[in-house]
Design an enzyme around this catalytic site. Structure first.
Site, mmCIF file in Angstrom:
data_model
loop_
_atom_site.group_PDB
_atom_site.id
_atom_site.type_symbol
_atom_site.label_atom_id
_atom_site.label_comp_id
_atom_site.label_asym_id
_atom_site.label_seq_id
_atom_site.Cartn_x
_atom_site.Cartn_y
_atom_site.Cartn_z
ATOM 1 N N ASP A 181 -22.670 -33.442 -53.968
ATOM 2 C CA ASP A 181 -22.011 -32.368 -53.239
ATOM 3 C C ASP A 181 -21.360 -31.362 -54.180
ATOM 4 O O ASP A 181 -21.329 -30.160 -53.891
ATOM 5 C CB ASP A 181 -20.960 -32.951 -52.293
ATOM 6 C CG ASP A 181 -21.577 -33.512 -51.019
ATOM 7 O OD1 ASP A 181 -22.763 -33.246 -50.770
ATOM 8 O OD2 ASP A 181 -20.864 -34.208 -50.273
ATOM 9 N N GLY A 182 -20.842 -31.832 -55.318
ATOM 10 C CA GLY A 182 -20.216 -30.923 -56.271
ATOM 11 C C GLY A 182 -21.197 -29.899 -56.807
ATOM 12 O O GLY A 182 -20.880 -28.708 -56.927
ATOM 13 N N ASP A 202 -12.462 -26.620 -50.051
ATOM 14 C CA ASP A 202 -11.012 -26.500 -49.935
ATOM 15 C C ASP A 202 -10.387 -25.809 -51.134
ATOM 16 O O ASP A 202 -10.990 -25.686 -52.208
ATOM 17 C CB ASP A 202 -10.372 -27.881 -49.750
ATOM 18 C CG ASP A 202 -10.873 -28.922 -50.750
ATOM 19 O OD1 ASP A 202 -11.014 -28.578 -51.938
ATOM 20 O OD2 ASP A 202 -11.106 -30.073 -50.350
ATOM 21 N N THR A 238 -14.130 -32.942 -44.064
ATOM 22 C CA THR A 238 -14.453 -34.355 -44.302
ATOM 23 C C THR A 238 -14.160 -34.770 -45.746
ATOM 24 O O THR A 238 -14.434 -35.913 -46.108
ATOM 25 C CB THR A 238 -15.939 -34.632 -44.006
ATOM 26 O OG1 THR A 238 -16.747 -33.734 -44.784
ATOM 27 C CG2 THR A 238 -16.248 -34.443 -42.542
#
Length: 287
Positions: free
Chosen positions: A48-49, A121, A161
């Site tokens: 995901d990074g 975020d 999430t």
């Protein structure tokens, strides 16, 4: 890799790697500006990074980004490495859909940010082991209250999430145009999550009694703030395009991954939940 006939239909294949010798033959290595200007699609190989980094890279020119999971959970990425060739065939045939993703755009007047775009975020965290993050929250210029906590997470719906969820915040639908602000280990002030609208402008003013604050955006160190400084954040809708080959299947997998996070077991202990007879049949073990 794409087959020869598929390469012709895809066109030029570019790599933005800083190591020209790291990629396969027949791939042109270019710098970020040339890469962003030239590509019509991006394949992000990693977790995901890596996917978030590819989305941040392309915020100035939203093109479809396909994630190939070489990481762990992979909420954003959809394709497993063995399925990459088939995925490329779907891309060439135009057999895919695109999900629009929003991002937070952060600003800190007087303090440059290493990156301004957060698809998951923007986090304000204390820099040392003592003290607390103390910030005043304003929304559209109106005072909402203050936080005193270990960290403060400002999250998009798709990032809900991640750290927000770990801090006890709500999970928002990826289709919701919203922002959620969640304190981590609150000591005073607002102690619960606040959900705000897509058009709201958030201001976080570091109070005089605050420790120094580290600003992390999508897990990347972006800046340091001292008392008296302010970070603002707004939601930018449709900032990136994520390729979906099977949106329903991806959604089901993400819900399973999310439910597994609530289990009091490590990943290698999950096999104990499977009956022994079925486990033997799957693994081919005799006992």
């Amino acid at each position: 890799m794409a087959r020869a006939q598929d390469r012709e239909r895809i066109g030029a294949i570019l790599d933005r790697s800083t190591d020209p010798d790291s990629g396969p033959g027949g791939v042109d290595v270019v710098g970020d500006p040339a890469f962003v200007a030239a590509v019509d699609g991006v394949i992000a190989l990693g977790g995901d990074g890596t996917m978030l980094g590819a989305m941040r890279l392309m915020t100035g020119r939203a093109v479809p980004v396909l994630g190939v999971n070489h990481g762990n959970l992979g909420f954003l990425v959809e394709v497993s490495p063995p399925d990459l060739e088939a995925a490329l065939a779907h891309l060439v045939a135009g057999d895919f859909t695109v999900e629009a993703r929003s991002c937070l755009v952060a600003d800190t007047p007087g303090t440059p940010l290493a990156t301004r775009y957060g698809f998951n975020d923007v986090v304000l965290a204390r820099m040392g082991r003592t003290g607390a993050v103390s910030v005043d929250l304003t929304v559209n210029g109106q005072r909402y209250g203050y936080y005193k906590c270990d960290a403060l997470v400002v999250s998009t719906s798709s990032g809900s999430t991640a750290y927000n969820y770990a801090a006890g915040g709500p999970v928002l639908s990826p289709s919701a145009a919203a922002i959620v602000v969640t304190p981590v280990a609150p000591m005073a002030g607002i102690g619960r999550s606040v959900v705000l609208g897509a058009g709201d402008r958030i201001g976080l003013h570091v109070a005089g009694d605050s420790t120094r604050v580290a600003v992390d955006i999508d897990g990347t160190a972006a800046a340091e703030l001292t008392p008296g400084e302010t970070l603002t954040a707004v939601l930018r809708e449709d900032a990136a395009q994520v390729v979906r080959l099977a949106a329903g299947t991806h959604g089901d997998r993400s819900r399973v991954k999310l439910s597994l996070l609530d289990l009091p077991l490590r990943r290698d202990q999950l096999l104990d939940l499977i009956p022994e007879e079925i486990r033997r049949r799957i693994t081919g073990a005799d006992g």
